[in-house]
Enzyme design. Structure first.
Site, PDB file in Angstrom:
ATOM      1  N   ASN A 150       0.831  -1.205   0.000  1.00  0.00           N
ATOM      2  CA  ASN A 150       0.000   0.000   0.000  1.00  0.00           C
ATOM      3  C   ASN A 150       0.873   1.266   0.000  1.00  0.00           C
ATOM      4  OD1 ASN A 150      -2.386   1.627   0.038  1.00  0.00           O
ATOM      5  ND2 ASN A 150      -3.457  -0.065   1.026  1.00  0.00           N
ATOM      6  N   ARG A 151       0.272   2.410   0.301  1.00  0.00           N
ATOM      7  CA  ARG A 151       0.916   3.694   0.008  1.00  0.00           C
ATOM      8  C   ARG A 151       1.594   4.334   1.210  1.00  0.00           C
ATOM      9  NH1 ARG A 151      -3.430   2.775  -2.952  1.00  0.00           N
ATOM     10  NH2 ARG A 151      -3.245   3.091  -5.200  1.00  0.00           N
ATOM     11  N   HIS A 156       3.426  -0.141  -2.723  1.00  0.00           N
ATOM     12  CA  HIS A 156       3.799  -1.561  -2.791  1.00  0.00           C
ATOM     13  C   HIS A 156       5.315  -1.788  -2.889  1.00  0.00           C
ATOM     14  CE1 HIS A 156      -0.350  -2.408  -2.820  1.00  0.00           C
ATOM     15  NE2 HIS A 156      -0.584  -2.521  -4.113  1.00  0.00           N
ATOM     16  N   HIS A 202      -1.270 -10.229  -2.921  1.00  0.00           N
ATOM     17  CA  HIS A 202      -2.107  -9.425  -3.816  1.00  0.00           C
ATOM     18  C   HIS A 202      -2.872 -10.293  -4.830  1.00  0.00           C
ATOM     19  CE1 HIS A 202      -3.438  -5.862  -5.894  1.00  0.00           C
ATOM     20  NE2 HIS A 202      -2.666  -5.065  -5.170  1.00  0.00           N
ATOM     21  N   GLN A 239      -7.550  -4.617   2.724  1.00  0.00           N
ATOM     22  CA  GLN A 239      -7.821  -3.725   1.597  1.00  0.00           C
ATOM     23  C   GLN A 239      -8.752  -4.465   0.640  1.00  0.00           C
ATOM     24  OE1 GLN A 239      -6.351  -0.634   1.232  1.00  0.00           O
ATOM     25  NE2 GLN A 239      -6.679  -0.099  -0.913  1.00  0.00           N
ATOM     26  N   GLU A 271      -6.694  -7.860   0.435  1.00  0.00           N
ATOM     27  CA  GLU A 271      -5.283  -7.809   0.836  1.00  0.00           C
ATOM     28  C   GLU A 271      -5.239  -7.502   2.316  1.00  0.00           C
ATOM     29  OE1 GLU A 271      -3.384  -4.770  -1.802  1.00  0.00           O
ATOM     30  OE2 GLU A 271      -5.305  -4.916  -2.822  1.00  0.00           O
TER      31      GLU A 271
END
Ligand code: GLA
Length: 350
Positions: free
Chosen positions: A80-81, A106, A178, A281, A309
């Site tokens: 993720n970010r 990622h 993922h 997620q 995720e």
């Protein structure tokens, strides 16, 4: 059970990779490559006992290079970010690649999904252990990180994923798988008719660039509320861009939560997701655009598959109120996620 191993292809750098096939006695068969720790195939029976492949992916290594949507891969060092690819830890600022608009996504340009992992077959546990050593400074992250991912098949048709990591300098870590699922195994080219139920009363609202605002918002009365089973398509078009949000599971740290259940009516397949992670997620394949054709000749158009995720919340290194993602020397990062497959006879409509 014996694990089969075959050649999967050679990377552009000349490294040979392998494909490992695990199976159990109840019809679950999973293929994993040590390139990116990618799950390339999951065969599970439908309600009539007929096997079908329920994940998106490719037959050949070359098709995974690059793997833009991260199909089936383990992502890291930070899934993720991270806002602007920056964070400060113990008074020092670190800079990471900004590979997703202004943000880091990622693990950067060459995340764990692009690495060739060491593989060890564990036939007694019906498992495959994959290990990767991420060197100090890789993609800008501090510390040498030793990562292992163990994929194991359980007798009740679970694919169990155990993550561990240790480091020699404090570093953020957020590992996830993922995989994109389409439980119809080719009968439906959209996941709109899959029925989802997600056990979360809160989610992580994000700004225009998908960075958390810092708030954990109540789902009640919003299109984010998935607590009661509903077609994924029911409110999909009301969620700007589609679902791509972290849901808060709310269990005690280290405890397993039953995060989600997805039912696919054409096949009768059911996927349940259990995890020790604080979040999941839910992503509806919004960026799939039909440019990739995968196994069985299926073209991956928008919403062809969904991801669940399991992970920590996005941008945690910059969010003091989120559970910490910092791993320190002497500590061991441990997370477990189980994707469990079963079937259910269709309900007759009254
Ligand atoms: C995650 C992100 C999405 C997207 C996909 C990969 O799910 O949250 O925004 O980047 O990975 O395409």
């Amino acid at each position: 059970m014996t694990i089969q191993k075959s050649a999967f292809g050679t990377t552009p750098d000349g490294v040979e990779t392998s494909l490992y096939t695990l199976q159990n006695r109840h019809g679950l068969r999973v293929k994993i490559t040590n390139y990116g720790a990618i799950v390339t195939s999951i065969l599970t029976p439908d309600v009539q006992g007929k096997p079908g492949d329920v994940v998106l992916g490719f037959e050949r290594l070359a098709d995974y290079i690059p793997n833009g949507p991260y199909l089936g891969a383990v992502v890291g060092r930070y899934g993720n970010r991270i806002a602007h690819g920056r964070f400060t830890l113990d008074g020092q600022e670190y800079r990471l690649a900004t590979n997703n608009g202004p943000n880091h996504l990622h693990g950067g340009n060459e995340g764990f999904n692009t690495k060739v992992w060491q593989a060890e077959e564990l036939p007694e546990e019906n498992a495959l252990k994959l290990s990767y050593r991420s060197p100090d400074g890789e993609e800008g992250y501090p510390g040498n990180l030793e990562v292992t991912v163990v994929y194991a098949l359980t007798d009740d048709n679970g694919l169990e994923i155990d993550y561990t990591a240790t480091t020699d300098k404090a570093t953020p870590v957020n590992l996830t798988n993922h995989s994109y699922f389409n439980l119809s195994a080719g009968k439906a080219d959209s996941i709109r008719d899959h029925v989802i139920q997600l056990n979360a009363t809160r989610y992580v609202p994000v700004d225009d660039s998908s960075i958390p605002t810092g708030e954990l918002a109540d789902v009640a009365g919003t299109v984010m509320d998935l607590r009661q089973p509903q077609r994924i398509g029911q409110n999909l078009d009301q969620v700007p861009g589609g679902y791509d949000h972290t849901y808060v599971l709310g269990q005690q740290p280290g405890q397993m939560a039953r995060a989600a259940e997805v039912y696919e009516p054409l096949s009768g397949r059911v996927l349940e997701v259990f995890t020790t992670q604080p979040g999941v997620q839910f992503y509806t394949g919004n960026f799939l655009d039909g440019s990739l054709t995968g196994k069985h000749g299926h073209t991956y158009t928008k919403h062809y598959g969904f991801c669940l995720e399991t992970q920590h919340f996005p941008d945690s290194p910059n969010q003091p109120n989120f559970p910490s993602t910092i791993l320190r020397p002497g500590q061991t990062y441990r997370q477990r996620t189980i994707y469990r497959f079963s079937t259910r006879a269709p309900q007759h409509e009254a």
